[in-house]
Design an enzyme around this catalytic site. Structure first.
Site, mmCIF file in Angstrom:
data_model
loop_
_atom_site.group_PDB
_atom_site.id
_atom_site.type_symbol
_atom_site.label_atom_id
_atom_site.label_comp_id
_atom_site.label_asym_id
_atom_site.label_seq_id
_atom_site.Cartn_x
_atom_site.Cartn_y
_atom_site.Cartn_z
ATOM 1 N N TRP A 105 30.442 7.355 -28.417
ATOM 2 C CA TRP A 105 30.842 6.413 -28.900
ATOM 3 C C TRP A 105 32.013 6.217 -29.565
ATOM 4 O O TRP A 105 32.271 5.523 -30.245
ATOM 5 C CB TRP A 105 29.502 5.705 -29.546
ATOM 6 C CG TRP A 105 28.327 5.114 -28.183
ATOM 7 C CD1 TRP A 105 27.394 6.065 -27.768
ATOM 8 C CD2 TRP A 105 29.145 4.082 -27.800
ATOM 9 N NE1 TRP A 105 26.670 5.239 -26.729
ATOM 10 C CE2 TRP A 105 27.456 3.588 -27.049
ATOM 11 C CE3 TRP A 105 29.523 3.249 -26.942
ATOM 12 C CZ2 TRP A 105 27.617 3.329 -25.723
ATOM 13 C CZ3 TRP A 105 29.359 2.052 -26.583
ATOM 14 C CH2 TRP A 105 28.523 1.795 -26.019
ATOM 15 N N ASP A 174 28.375 5.960 -38.046
ATOM 16 C CA ASP A 174 28.009 4.838 -37.309
ATOM 17 C C ASP A 174 26.474 5.341 -36.597
ATOM 18 O O ASP A 174 26.523 6.647 -36.575
ATOM 19 C CB ASP A 174 29.056 5.060 -35.357
ATOM 20 C CG ASP A 174 27.667 3.815 -34.336
ATOM 21 O OD1 ASP A 174 27.052 3.706 -34.723
ATOM 22 O OD2 ASP A 174 28.585 4.368 -32.959
ATOM 23 N N LYS A 198 18.551 -1.226 -31.000
ATOM 24 C CA LYS A 198 17.521 0.196 -31.221
ATOM 25 C C LYS A 198 16.481 0.234 -32.104
ATOM 26 O O LYS A 198 15.025 0.244 -31.598
ATOM 27 C CB LYS A 198 18.832 1.661 -31.022
ATOM 28 C CG LYS A 198 19.448 0.848 -30.161
ATOM 29 C CD LYS A 198 21.287 2.290 -30.626
ATOM 30 C CE LYS A 198 22.421 1.037 -29.649
ATOM 31 N NZ LYS A 198 22.202 1.274 -28.399
HETATM 32 N N1 PMP Z 1 27.970 2.999 -31.338
HETATM 33 C C1 PMP Z 1 26.318 3.733 -30.724
HETATM 34 C C2 PMP Z 1 25.691 5.048 -31.415
HETATM 35 C C3 PMP Z 1 25.854 3.107 -29.733
HETATM 36 O O1 PMP Z 1 24.515 3.701 -29.458
HETATM 37 C C4 PMP Z 1 26.713 1.942 -29.166
HETATM 38 C C5 PMP Z 1 25.403 1.290 -28.095
HETATM 39 N N2 PMP Z 1 24.629 1.640 -26.947
HETATM 40 C C6 PMP Z 1 27.347 1.307 -29.472
HETATM 41 C C7 PMP Z 1 27.917 1.683 -30.751
HETATM 42 C C8 PMP Z 1 27.901 0.050 -29.172
HETATM 43 O O2 PMP Z 1 27.310 -1.061 -29.534
HETATM 44 P P1 PMP Z 1 27.181 -2.570 -28.824
HETATM 45 O O3 PMP Z 1 27.141 -1.692 -27.271
HETATM 46 O O4 PMP Z 1 26.730 -2.915 -29.183
HETATM 47 O O5 PMP Z 1 28.955 -2.851 -28.792
#
Ligand code: PMP
Length: 367
Positions: A105, A174, A198
């Protein structure tokens, strides 16, 4: 049957049963409105109350200082890691930013940011994401507009247990997969974001907590719905917000509050993750978690069977056996394979004990 199924999914993930029941009860007729939240105008007083209440509970739970704005936006975590450089890279004239890359990520976020400025990865590239490089070895650039990191890497199971020191450069984080899983000091950050799906609800809404003085440096090509200043001035209602997702988040936040808040979540999450790591650590190498002990995630526990590469036949059997016992969504992310147990706030101690018991049973049968 809800009560027989344990959802260990990484997100969208388990939502507390009491929240689902409350949403069900209010589904057709919210309060005295005569309609469902799904049908409600975002300008209706009932919805304004929902969004204001959601914000105020969040402010209370995280003790958010008054000079921070809370935004409820769309586009997911990915929308936000795109919005961040668009809004913040112009904070300083060099148009550069520092990124700590500890998993998929933060890697994606850094790649996206490269479209808008000079991006410095503060440590040598890692072959595999199993650790946090020692902060004393990071090459932070004092001229950077901000330092970005991901507090918990959902796929690799790497979690920070400290807040990086940036020598007063704006810190951006994040927190999608460990938001409200423990108390945090918001004042240490310039910006925090988290997708709801989550730890705090369902997909559709992403929370952004941003210090007011950072607004107003947006690049001119920034799409207006990603412009934090516009969204802040209009209380997240430049356009129609994700109303139902905000409503569900409000219910989950109330649930967290009535269950003791961030501190209570932290001790429960600690206990839960220890249960699983204990089984892994005492399995004589049958279960293998590749992540270094100091940064193992309390939220997402990735592991393999028999070796770091995993034994495909045994892992398949493990997942099938779990599924027969009602334990679902334990498959590792498709990019890394193996098994992953996600233990977000709504996953109970009993849920986790059931998984630990199954893991021990499976070990006994196969070692
Ligand atoms: N950051 C983290 C830590 C994630 O786990 C995720 C999705 N699993 C995202 C960003 C991206 O999120 P989205 O799928 O809502 O775009």
């Amino acid at each position: 049957d809800q009560t027989q199924t344990i959802n260990f999914g990484a997100g969208p993930a388990k939502i507390p049963q009491s929240v689902l029941l409350k949403a069900q009860q209010e589904f057709l007729n919210f309060s005295t409105s005569g309609i469902s939240v799904l049908e409600m105008s975002h300008r209706a007083s009932d919805f304004i109350q929902i969004i204001n209440r959601t914000e105020s509970v969040l402010r209370e739970l995280l003790n958010i200082p008054a000079n921070y704005k809370v935004l409820f936006l769309q586009g997911g975590g990915s929308g936000q890691f795109s919005a961040i450089p668009l809004n913040l890279i112009g904070l300083k004239k060099d148009m550069c930013a520092d990124y700590v890359v500890t998993g998929t990520w933060s890697e994606k976020a850094a790649k996206e940011a490269e479209k808008y400025g000079k991006i410095n990865i503060v440590h040598p590239k890692m072959d595999s994401y199993t650790k946090i490089p020692d902060p004393s070895s990071w090459t932070l650039n004092p001229a950077a507009s901000y330092v970005y990191y991901c507090n918990n890497e959902t796929i690799h199971g790497v979690e920070f247990n400290f807040i990086p020191e940036t020598n007063s450069v704006v810190l951006v984080c994040d927190m999608s997969s460990n938001f409200l899983s423990r108390p945090i000091d918001v004042s240490k950050f310039g910006l925090i974001y988290a997708g709801a799906q989550k730890n705090v609800g369902c997909a559709g809404v992403t929370v952004v907590i941003v210090r007011e003085d950072l607004l107003g440096h947006t690049l001119k090509e920034c799409p207006i719905i990603l412009d934090y200043k516009t969204q802040a001035e209009l209380n997240s209602m430049y356009n129609t917000p994700p109303c139902y997702s905000i409503y569900i988040m409000g219910l989950v936040l109330e649930w967290i509050k009535s269950n003791g808040g961030g501190a209570a979540m932290e001790s429960l999450n600690q206990q839960k993750s220890l249960l699983i790591y204990d089984v892994i650590n005492s399995s004589n190498g049958f279960y293998v978690c590749p992540v270094e002990e100091t940064c193992r995630s309390r939220m997402n526990i990735p592991f393999r069977i028999r070796s770091k590469e995993g034994d495909a036949t045994l892992e398949k059997e493990f997942l099938e056996g779990a599924s027969k016992k009602g334990m679902i969504s334990l498959k590792g992310h498709r990019s890394v394979g193996g098994i992953r147990a996600s233990l977000y706030n709504a996953v109970t101690l009993q849920d986790t004990e059931a998984l630990a018991t199954y893991m021990k049973e499976f070990l006994r049968q196969h070692q």
